[in-house]
Enzyme design. Structure first.
Site, PDB file in Angstrom:
ATOM      1  N   ASP A 197      -0.160  49.441 -13.037  1.00 21.09           N
ATOM      2  CA  ASP A 197      -1.142  50.468 -13.386  1.00 21.09           C
ATOM      3  C   ASP A 197      -2.360  49.776 -13.984  1.00 21.09           C
ATOM      4  O   ASP A 197      -2.223  48.905 -14.853  1.00 21.09           O
ATOM      5  CB  ASP A 197      -0.528  51.447 -14.396  1.00 21.09           C
ATOM      6  CG  ASP A 197      -1.484  52.570 -14.760  1.00 21.09           C
ATOM      7  OD1 ASP A 197      -1.439  53.611 -14.103  1.00 21.09           O
ATOM      8  OD2 ASP A 197      -2.278  52.385 -15.700  1.00 21.09           O
ATOM      9  N   GLU A 240      -4.259  55.575 -10.346  1.00 17.18           N
ATOM     10  CA  GLU A 240      -4.525  54.139 -10.433  1.00 17.18           C
ATOM     11  C   GLU A 240      -3.245  53.322 -10.438  1.00 17.18           C
ATOM     12  O   GLU A 240      -3.264  52.134 -10.763  1.00 17.18           O
ATOM     13  CB  GLU A 240      -5.335  53.827 -11.690  1.00 17.18           C
ATOM     14  CG  GLU A 240      -4.614  54.051 -12.998  1.00 17.18           C
ATOM     15  CD  GLU A 240      -4.706  55.484 -13.501  1.00 17.18           C
ATOM     16  OE1 GLU A 240      -4.432  55.697 -14.691  1.00 17.18           O
ATOM     17  OE2 GLU A 240      -5.065  56.387 -12.703  1.00 17.18           O
TER      18      GLU A 240
END
Length: 318
Positions: A197, A240
């Site tokens: 991430d 993301e």
């Protein structure tokens, strides 16, 4: 499509088969019945097994052989069946195979006419006219089949990738993880995942705008792909978050690879003002008899631990 062709054949050829047998034309009648039985059998097999490739190939071959027998036996009256046949086979097999079968059928009919003049065609002009019109029919059927196949491939690709980054999407990821579990059970293949991430991605969107955020995600995927093997795959897990699926990966090499990716992204991925983009990652090997959701959950927990420990680091799942 196999079902549709089977229904059409059974509905329209069966009466002709019965009529031929009733009037004593056993060769054509039996050929028609074989075509009908083959069509019904192929449809039943396709529905029972889910396999549409082999039934399609079988039907296309039977249709060509049957059409050849009918044309040789009935002469000009049998040629009318060749035109729908030329269209059918392009729906049943690949365009390339259909072209080969079509040319073989037309070549066989022309050779028979040369060996036995007037057996099928009344004269050479009639044979030439038939060959030209049959070729035109096959050509347009090929163009349609090729375009359909191309569009199907494009739609399949669009359905399997993330439209923004070009990485595999979540639907494809679930399929690949499930397949990895099956290969682990059958072949004892070693699989691993790296779930990562981007750190402070919300701040990137807030401070630089969503366009810069999207460009950051777009540039991220080639960086990741350049540090893994061609057999490994990158997927967008959501937002993301991304996941790298690794096959034939040893546990000893998993952490160093994840650390290499973390360090490579920090060095290569920069914001407009030159600041580095960092990531946190969790890694997990696939255990024996483990469901893919549990495998993914362990990687997610490791990622959570990496974020909890201060970001920009890699944590291995327990």
């Amino acid at each position: 499509m196999i079902t549709l062709v089977g229904v059409i054949i059974a509905s329209f050829v069966t009466p002709y088969a019965i009529y031929r047998l009733y009037t004593g034309n056993l060769v054509v009648g039996l050929a028609d019945m074989i075509i009908v039985i083959s069509a019904i059998s192929a449809v039943a097999y396709a529905w029972r097994t889910g396999d549409t490739v082999r039934p399609g190939q079988f039907l296309a071959l039977i249709f060509c052989v049957g059409a050849g027998i009918v044309c040789i036996s009935l002469g000009i009256n049998g040629l009318f069946w060749v035109y729908p046949l030329l269209v059918f086979i392009f729906f049943l097999v690949s365009a390339r195979r259909a072209v080969v079968l079509s040319l073989m059928l037309l070549f066989t009919l022309s050779v028979v006419d040369l060996v036995r003049p007037s057996l099928i065609f009344a004269n050479h002009y009639q044979m030439t006219s038939f060959m030209v019109t049959a070729f035109v029919c096959s050509f347009f059927a090929y163009v349609f089949a090729y375009r359909t196949q191309l569009q199907r491939s494009e739609l399949k690709q669009l359905a399997s990738i993330d439209s923004l980054t070009g990485a595999g999407n979540r639907h494809t990821l679930n399929q690949e993880l499930e397949q990895a579990v099956q290969l682990k059970q059958k072949l004892h293949s070693r699989f691993a995942v790296i779930l990562f991430d981007l750190d402070f991605f919300k701040q990137i969107n807030d401070n630089y705008g969503h366009r810069v955020g999207d460009e950051t995600l777009i540039r991220l995927v080639p960086i990741i792909s350049g540090m893994i093997r061609q057999t490994d795959q990158v997927f967008r897990f959501g937002g993301e978050e991304f996941l790298v699926l690794l096959r034939d990966m040893d546990a000893d090499n998993l952490l160093p690879l994840a650390e290499k990716i973390r360090s490579g992204v920090e060095q290569q991925l920069r914001l407009p003002d030159g600041k580095a983009v960092t990531l946190s990652a969790g890694v997990a090997m696939l255990d024996d008899n483990e469901h893919w959701e549990q495998w993914l959950h362990r990687a997610d927990m490791a990622l959570y631990q990496a974020k909890h420990n201060g970001l920009n680091q890699v944590v291995a799942a327990a």
